[in-house]
Write a protein that holds these residues in place. Structure first.
Motif, mmCIF file in Angstrom:
data_model
loop_
_atom_site.group_PDB
_atom_site.id
_atom_site.type_symbol
_atom_site.label_atom_id
_atom_site.label_comp_id
_atom_site.label_asym_id
_atom_site.label_seq_id
_atom_site.Cartn_x
_atom_site.Cartn_y
_atom_site.Cartn_z
ATOM 1 N N PRO A 152 74.284 -24.644 -0.670
ATOM 2 C CA PRO A 152 74.154 -23.192 -0.866
ATOM 3 C C PRO A 152 73.189 -22.514 0.107
ATOM 4 N N ARG A 176 74.179 -19.838 3.022
ATOM 5 C CA ARG A 176 73.549 -18.514 2.937
ATOM 6 C C ARG A 176 72.905 -18.142 4.274
ATOM 7 N N CYS A 194 82.215 -18.951 -1.762
ATOM 8 C CA CYS A 194 81.866 -18.047 -2.861
ATOM 9 C C CYS A 194 81.834 -18.785 -4.200
ATOM 10 N N TYR A 245 78.302 -20.723 -5.439
ATOM 11 C CA TYR A 245 77.528 -20.220 -6.572
ATOM 12 C C TYR A 245 77.504 -21.218 -7.725
ATOM 13 N N HIS A 285 73.769 -22.532 -8.939
ATOM 14 C CA HIS A 285 73.220 -22.306 -10.275
ATOM 15 C C HIS A 285 73.200 -23.580 -11.111
ATOM 16 N N LEU A 335 81.481 -19.457 -13.416
ATOM 17 C CA LEU A 335 81.151 -18.910 -12.095
ATOM 18 C C LEU A 335 82.299 -19.130 -11.113
ATOM 19 N N ASN A 394 83.986 -15.487 -10.185
ATOM 20 C CA ASN A 394 83.500 -15.054 -8.874
ATOM 21 C C ASN A 394 84.668 -14.766 -7.945
ATOM 22 N N CYS A 417 80.491 -11.822 -2.106
ATOM 23 C CA CYS A 417 80.776 -12.449 -3.399
ATOM 24 C C CYS A 417 80.340 -11.522 -4.529
ATOM 25 N N TYR A 433 75.669 -13.051 -17.000
ATOM 26 C CA TYR A 433 75.027 -13.633 -15.817
ATOM 27 C C TYR A 433 73.635 -13.029 -15.600
#
Length: 238
Positions: free
Chosen positions: A62, A66, A85, A89, A93, A148, A152, A160, A171
């Motif tokens: 992630p 990013r 996406c 995510y 998480h 998610l 998403n 996203c 969320y």
């Protein structure tokens, strides 16, 4: 942005790899002494090992994506929606919550070990039970984060977003405020202070309860880590 992100990526990866090596070594049973308390240290080390592995996964996937997305101003397309996406995510998480939970469990484990009450020390799980707890945490948050992937999606601007309004509220309040903010702050503050109090008593009584110096050092390290997490979790509550 790319330069700063790459520095975080490199040093974060190195730090977690070193942590994994150290905690893996500490998890090995020590056969020299039956009453050395090494099994207690290995329980906390198992939690911290799981936390370090989770952090490394977050950094490798992630965080790296990013950095690349923000650094090159890349807009996500429907063709790579799942990888950049949905899956990103989900991994972020899931393993972030696993890491946070394992640190909370390690702090609670330190509290039990440092307790003066026999009934509390009897609650300390065995190594096998600790592994089962960690596996349960992985499965729990793995299942919890599945929505998610479902909800998403990609906006017209190429970012996203959560498509479901109802899940968006869940969320924001469940994920961000409670799981990342309120609960860790309360839990780590409570058991961190209780552990600190017990450590001071143990130090005054010259290890009467059989707590090794390495155990106390691990407890102090966890207290500092808990303080850092508490401070970093405050923005989630605002």
């Amino acid at each position: 942005m790319i330069f700063v992100g790459l520095i975080m990526y490199i040093f974060g990866s190195i730090g977690n790899i070193l942590n994994i090596c150290v905690f893996t070594k500490w998890c090995r049973p020590n056969k020299r002494s039956k009453y050395s308390g090494c099994c207690y240290k290995s329980n906390s080390s198992l939690y911290l090992l799981a936390s370090s592995i989770s952090n490394l996964i977050v950094i490798i996937y992630p965080l790296l994506t990013r950095i690349l997305l923000d650094g090159y101003q890349y807009h996500i397309k429907e063709s790579n929606e799942f990888l950049l996406c949905k899956l990103r995510y989900y991994v972020l998480h899931t393993f972030d919550l696993i890491s946070l939970t394992c640190i909370c469990l390690a702090t609670f484990d330190r509290y039990l070990i440092s307790s003066r009450e026999v009934r509390l020390r009897r609650l300390i799980p065995t190594t096998k039970q600790t592994k089962s707890i960690i596996l349960f945490v992985f499965l729990l948050f793995g299942l919890h984060s599945i929505p998610l992937i479902i909800y998403n999606g990609v906006s017209k601007a190429g970012y996203c977003i959560i498509l479901s309004t109802y899940y968006l509220y869940y969320y924001l309040y469940a994920f961000q405020i409670f799981l990342h903010g309120v609960i860790p702050i309360i839990f780590l503050s409570t058991f961190g202070l209780l552990t600190l109090k017990q450590l001071r008593i143990i130090s005054k009584r010259k290890n009467r309860y059989g707590m090794m110096n390495s155990d106390k050092q691990l407890s102090r390290m966890l207290l500092l880590l808990s303080l850092a997490i508490i401070l970093s979790s405050i923005p989630y509550c605002i």
